[in-house]
Enzyme design. Structure first.
Site, mmCIF file in Angstrom:
data_model
loop_
_atom_site.group_PDB
_atom_site.id
_atom_site.type_symbol
_atom_site.label_atom_id
_atom_site.label_comp_id
_atom_site.label_asym_id
_atom_site.label_seq_id
_atom_site.Cartn_x
_atom_site.Cartn_y
_atom_site.Cartn_z
ATOM 1 N N HIS A 83 1.417 4.181 -3.251
ATOM 2 C CA HIS A 83 1.631 5.122 -2.877
ATOM 3 C C HIS A 83 2.650 5.383 -2.202
ATOM 4 O O HIS A 83 3.367 5.377 -1.902
ATOM 5 C CB HIS A 83 0.263 5.585 -2.199
ATOM 6 C CG HIS A 83 -1.018 4.841 -2.310
ATOM 7 N ND1 HIS A 83 -2.216 4.236 -1.233
ATOM 8 C CD2 HIS A 83 -1.251 5.122 -3.201
ATOM 9 C CE1 HIS A 83 -2.783 3.897 -1.915
ATOM 10 N NE2 HIS A 83 -3.093 4.654 -3.430
ATOM 11 N N GLU A 121 3.108 11.138 -0.929
ATOM 12 C CA GLU A 121 1.778 12.330 -1.566
ATOM 13 C C GLU A 121 1.428 13.635 -0.868
ATOM 14 O O GLU A 121 0.867 14.227 -1.139
ATOM 15 C CB GLU A 121 0.293 10.949 -1.487
ATOM 16 C CG GLU A 121 -1.214 12.064 -1.706
ATOM 17 C CD GLU A 121 -1.885 10.862 -1.998
ATOM 18 O OE1 GLU A 121 -2.360 9.621 -1.843
ATOM 19 O OE2 GLU A 121 -3.231 11.383 -1.966
ATOM 20 N N ASP A 165 -8.143 7.259 -8.839
ATOM 21 C CA ASP A 165 -8.058 7.158 -7.712
ATOM 22 C C ASP A 165 -8.882 7.548 -7.031
ATOM 23 O O ASP A 165 -9.927 5.935 -6.275
ATOM 24 C CB ASP A 165 -6.816 8.211 -7.299
ATOM 25 C CG ASP A 165 -6.508 8.810 -5.674
ATOM 26 O OD1 ASP A 165 -6.688 7.280 -4.985
ATOM 27 O OD2 ASP A 165 -5.539 9.092 -5.288
ATOM 28 N N HIS A 197 0.719 -0.991 -0.171
ATOM 29 C CA HIS A 197 0.206 -0.127 0.145
ATOM 30 C C HIS A 197 0.458 1.506 -0.130
ATOM 31 O O HIS A 197 0.832 2.056 -1.223
ATOM 32 C CB HIS A 197 -0.946 0.212 1.506
ATOM 33 C CG HIS A 197 -1.770 1.233 1.669
ATOM 34 N ND1 HIS A 197 -1.254 2.023 1.788
ATOM 35 C CD2 HIS A 197 -3.121 1.783 0.727
ATOM 36 C CE1 HIS A 197 -1.937 3.582 2.216
ATOM 37 N NE2 HIS A 197 -3.063 2.621 1.384
ATOM 38 N N HIS A 241 0.998 8.846 -7.330
ATOM 39 C CA HIS A 241 1.215 10.457 -6.890
ATOM 40 C C HIS A 241 2.581 11.211 -6.809
ATOM 41 O O HIS A 241 2.803 12.222 -7.578
ATOM 42 C CB HIS A 241 0.691 10.643 -5.154
ATOM 43 C CG HIS A 241 -0.539 10.015 -5.209
ATOM 44 N ND1 HIS A 241 -2.075 10.616 -5.848
ATOM 45 C CD2 HIS A 241 -1.302 9.050 -4.758
ATOM 46 C CE1 HIS A 241 -3.114 10.134 -5.461
ATOM 47 N NE2 HIS A 241 -2.761 8.849 -4.776
HETATM 48 ZN ZN LIG Z 1 -4.864 5.888 -4.200
#
Ligand SMILES: [Zn+2]
Length: 459
Positions: free
Chosen positions: A237, A240, A325, A212, A274
């Site tokens: 990810h 971000e 997203d 994740h 991101h």
């Molecule tokens: Zn996401």
């Protein structure tokens, strides 16, 4: 919906790997692969005004579509941020049942196809029952995403998400996160079950993996997951939010992108979602890896993430694609427009990414088609023989496309257009959108409406 026979298209204009061509015949066979591409040909088959390779949407959390437009009030915190939004998202989680997940995913996939995408990488992290107890089959909700793809015909890259901790210090998951969580052994079984479920789909379906984030997976487990899966796309990810950078700095003594580049063999298999928080050095370093950055400009705007360092990244040969997203709005043209406008607003200039030979719309479109195919692990991304027929046709009667040729078509699509310009979409040869509408749209919309009514009553 399967492509049962040979299909022949005749495009007045088509964007081929070498550039724009006129009077192009494109044929694809029942297995969804392109068998013939010929320019300056005699008319044959279905007439198309503009034919483009269709991009894959490289980042989606389907269930979040259900809360679109429901998080726009100020909360009790002095400032509403990504983190207050995340709390609202966690509150939603308890209401979803497996049939809801399937209905929402089908609706989301239908909207993606109608927007001009032919495939999606579903970053799937809702795995367990409310309270965190696993379903009898660990892959229950993965199978629901697959079932939705059977209904919609979208090309699916399924990314089961490994999510173990509530933060970098290894703290346990909060109540809002327990539906995501697994230790490594449970995740390995879940991943296997997801792979089995995926076998129900045609051969263009792909299985990948998604640790994740650095918040949710330890450094050791990240290596273990990457080794375990062996091949297929790896999505994560990364960088971000400012608070996330600070947490990674405090815990690992490096910034997120910097740390990943030093500690993993980041290569073409990786897609980093991101990356809105990078130093110039990180931007250049990441651009040189061959990995794809998964940009989600509409969601990043919605959540106030920040502006991607796009001009520098592209100048250094960086690859990127687009993801929807949070699915607060699903629009390919608007994602590209938002990305370009973010660069213009920051730099106070125009045509930020255009080159001497390619317009802004063309640079953006070429990048997301190639980046999307790479990140989803699909053999598509160009109208050429042997590739899957992931294709999108634009409407020759659209007012803003009248008289436009070549790159001007893409500029009209990106800057003045919306999804109404999309008339036909094929996903690995499956003709899923015609006349701008999904072929099973009425049924999918009705089911979503009924599902949302039930969810509102349960909230
Ligand atoms: Zn996401």
């Amino acid at each position: 919906m399967s492509a049962s026979t040979q299909t022949t298209l005749f495009a007045k204009q088509a964007l081929l790997p070498d550039g724009w061509a006129r009077n192009v015949v494109v044929e694809f066979s029942a297995d969804g692969r392109i068998t013939r591409v010929e320019s300056n040909a005699e008319p044959a088959g279905r007439a198309i005004a503009v034919l483009l390779p269709s991009p894959s949407n490289l980042h989606s959390h389907a269930f979040q579509r259900a809360m679109a437009g429901m998080s726009e009030r100020r909360g009790p915190e002095p400032r509403d941020t990504f983190w207050t939004w995340r709390q609202i998202m966690f509150c939603f989680l308890d209401v979803f049942r497996p049939e809801d997940v399937e209905a929402i995913a089908a609706f989301v996939q239908m909207e993606m196809l109608e927007a001009g995408y032919s495939a999606v990488a579903e970053f799937h992290y809702l795995h367990h029952q409310p309270g965190g107890v696993p379903y009898a089959s660990l892959g229950e909700l993965s199978a629901r995403i697959v079932a939705a793809a059977q209904t919609t015909g979208i090309g699916l890259t399924l990314l089961p998400v490994f999510y173990q901790y509530g933060g970098l210090d290894g703290r346990p998951l909060t109540q809002g996160q327990v539906r995501f969580g697994s230790d490594f052994d449970r995740f390995a079984k879940l991943h296997q079950e997801a792979g089995k479920a995926l076998q129900a789909l045609p051969e263009d379906a792909v299985l990948g993996v998604a640790p994740h984030s650095l918040r949710a997976v330890s450094a050791e487990d990240l290596s273990q997951v990457v080794d375990y899966v062996g091949n297929g796309p790896i999505h994560m990810h990364l960088a971000e939010q400012v608070a996330e950078v600070d947490e990674v700095l405090a815990s690992l003594n490096q910034r997120p992108v910097e740390w990943l580049l030093d500690n993993q063999d980041v290569n073409e298999r990786w897609c980093l979602i991101h990356c809105t928080q990078m130093t110039p050095r990180e931007t250049v370093g990441l651009a040189q890896t061959g990995a794809v950055v998964g940009l989600c400009p509409i969601t990043e705007s919605s959540l106030g993430d920040g502006i991607f360092d796009g001009v520098r990244y592209l100048d250094n040969g960086g690859r990127f694609g687009i993801g929807s997203d949070s699915n607060i709005r699903i629009s390919l043209s608007e994602e590209l427009r938002t990305l370009e406008y973010s660069q213009r607003l920051r730099d106070k200039c125009r045509a930020s990414v255009a080159t001497e030979i390619k317009s802004t719309g063309r640079v953006l479109f070429d990048a997301v088609v190639a980046g999307g195919a790479q990140a989803t692990g699909r053999k598509s991304g160009a109208i050429s023989e042997g590739q899957f027929a992931d294709l999108v046709a634009l409407d020759g009667n659209a007012i803003d496309l009248e008289g436009r040729v070549g790159d001007d078509v893409l500029d009209a699509f990106v800057f003045t257009g919306d999804d109404c310009m999309v008339v036909d979409v094929w996903s690995a040869g499956r003709h899923v959108v015609t006349g701008g509408r999904h072929v099973r749209g009425a049924e999918i919309r009705n089911r979503y409406r009924v599902t949302m009514k039930a969810l509102r009553e349960r909230l």
